[in-house]
Design an enzyme around this catalytic site. Structure first.
Site, PDB file in Angstrom:
ATOM      1  N   HIS A  99      -3.198  10.999  23.069  1.00 35.56           N
ATOM      2  CA  HIS A  99      -1.826  10.552  22.796  1.00 35.56           C
ATOM      3  C   HIS A  99      -0.848  11.216  23.746  1.00 35.56           C
ATOM      4  O   HIS A  99      -1.208  12.172  24.452  1.00 35.56           O
ATOM      5  CB  HIS A  99      -1.440  10.932  21.354  1.00 35.56           C
TER       6      HIS A  99
ATOM      7  N   HIS B 178       2.767  13.994  29.069  1.00 29.84           N
ATOM      8  CA  HIS B 178       1.376  14.275  29.457  1.00 29.84           C
ATOM      9  C   HIS B 178       0.429  13.846  28.352  1.00 29.84           C
ATOM     10  O   HIS B 178       0.823  13.755  27.181  1.00 29.84           O
ATOM     11  CB  HIS B 178       1.182  15.767  29.757  1.00 29.84           C
TER      12      HIS B 178
HETATM   13  P1  ATP Z   1      -5.065  22.023  17.047  1.00 33.04           P
HETATM   14  O1  ATP Z   1      -3.768  22.777  17.157  1.00 33.04           O
HETATM   15  O2  ATP Z   1      -5.501  21.844  15.637  1.00 33.04           O
HETATM   16  O3  ATP Z   1      -6.130  22.520  17.943  1.00 33.04           O
HETATM   17  P2  ATP Z   1      -3.532  19.866  18.137  1.00 33.04           P
HETATM   18  O4  ATP Z   1      -2.806  20.840  19.043  1.00 33.04           O
HETATM   19  O5  ATP Z   1      -3.947  18.564  18.728  1.00 33.04           O
HETATM   20  O6  ATP Z   1      -4.837  20.515  17.541  1.00 33.04           O
HETATM   21  P3  ATP Z   1      -1.212  20.078  16.539  1.00 33.04           P
HETATM   22  O7  ATP Z   1      -1.075  21.547  16.880  1.00 33.04           O
HETATM   23  O8  ATP Z   1      -0.938  19.661  15.145  1.00 33.04           O
HETATM   24  O9  ATP Z   1      -2.655  19.549  16.874  1.00 33.04           O
HETATM   25  O10 ATP Z   1      -0.260  19.318  17.538  1.00 33.04           O
HETATM   26  C1  ATP Z   1       0.000  17.931  17.457  1.00 33.04           C
HETATM   27  C2  ATP Z   1       0.710  17.539  18.741  1.00 33.04           C
HETATM   28  O11 ATP Z   1       1.942  18.253  18.845  1.00 33.04           O
HETATM   29  C3  ATP Z   1      -0.060  17.878  20.017  1.00 33.04           C
HETATM   30  O12 ATP Z   1       0.295  16.945  21.024  1.00 33.04           O
HETATM   31  C4  ATP Z   1       0.481  19.228  20.398  1.00 33.04           C
HETATM   32  O13 ATP Z   1       0.360  19.471  21.794  1.00 33.04           O
HETATM   33  C5  ATP Z   1       1.935  19.077  20.016  1.00 33.04           C
HETATM   34  N1  ATP Z   1       2.500  20.375  19.659  1.00 33.04           N
HETATM   35  C6  ATP Z   1       1.967  21.300  18.844  1.00 33.04           C
HETATM   36  N2  ATP Z   1       2.760  22.383  18.740  1.00 33.04           N
HETATM   37  C7  ATP Z   1       3.838  22.128  19.514  1.00 33.04           C
HETATM   38  C8  ATP Z   1       5.031  22.844  19.821  1.00 33.04           C
HETATM   39  N3  ATP Z   1       5.290  24.045  19.331  1.00 33.04           N
HETATM   40  N4  ATP Z   1       5.906  22.255  20.662  1.00 33.04           N
HETATM   41  C9  ATP Z   1       5.680  21.047  21.181  1.00 33.04           C
HETATM   42  N5  ATP Z   1       4.590  20.314  20.925  1.00 33.04           N
HETATM   43  C10 ATP Z   1       3.681  20.839  20.109  1.00 33.04           C
END
Ligand code: ATP
Ligand code: MG
Length: 176
Positions: free
Chosen positions: A42, A123
């Site tokens: 995504h 990205h």
């Molecule tokens: P995991 O953290 O469980 O390994 P994940 O990173 O895919 O998996 P999430 O952390 O829930 O899942 O993030 C969901 C989306 O939001 C992803 O695209 C992640 O890069 C983005 N994201 C997560 N934390 C932040 C943040 N602090 N700021 C901006 N984007 C974020």
């Protein structure tokens, strides 16, 4: 008992065909690190973090106010940030993507949500904890973006799962 909050973000989900192509390309190259599951590929538009379920109606209403235009993302850059995140990105950000992200940001801030102030860097994450940039030449994927989605990110026994809560179409270009 109160219901637990949701970990929310708005994103453009990768269409199944392009997700399959990206996943196949990734499998053909020796890419170390933790790959993002094909069904999770995504492009994040706005990350909201932990939110009470009671905010869902406001989020859905503000998203429905936007009238974003459809666009094609030409993913032609393969790069890695120093935190080990390996990603694909477009060399040129389509104007319609910039408008969608800005419109969403504006509506979210106006409604009282907090967002990080870092500039938007569109990205698609391929893998996390990737120790080095693969030597593979950058591939090119044309990804037609036709909708954006509000996701809840959930931890499951099979890893992180993104549950689509609502989605909105991107307006196709009107014929000249
Ligand atoms: P995991 O953290 O469980 O390994 P994940 O990173 O895919 O998996 P999430 O952390 O829930 O899942 O993030 C969901 C989306 O939001 C992803 O695209 C992640 O890069 C983005 N994201 C997560 N934390 C932040 C943040 N602090 N700021 C901006 N984007 C974020
Ligand atoms: Mg994460």
């Amino acid at each position: 008992m109160s219901t637990p909050p949701l970990r929310l973000f708005f994103a453009i989900p990768c269409c199944p065909q392009v997700a399959c192509d990206i996943s196949n390309w990734r499998a053909r190259h020796a890419i170390d690190g933790k790959p993002v599951a094909a069904e999770n590929l995504h492009l994040t538009l706005a990350f909201l973090g932990s939110q009470p379920r009671g905010e869902l109606a406001a989020l859905e209403a503000l998203a429905a106010n936007l009238e974003p235009a459809a666009f094609t993302l030409h993913l032609d850059r393969l790069a890695r940030w120093k935190n080990g995140l390996l990603y694909l990105a477009p060399s040129k950000t389509p104007a319609a993507l910039t408008e969608l992200e800005l419109g969403l940001r504006e509506q979210l801030l106006a409604t009282g949500f907090s967002l990080e102030s870092r500039p938007f860097k569109p990205h698609l994450t391929l893998a996390r904890h990737c120790p080095r940039l693969p030597s593979a030449p950058p591939p090119t994927f044309d990804w037609p973006a036709t909708e954006f989605t509000l996701f809840a990110s959930e931890n499951t026994a099979k890893g992180t799962r993104y549950r689509a809560l609502a989605h909105w179409p991107l307006r196709p270009p009107t014929p000249a």
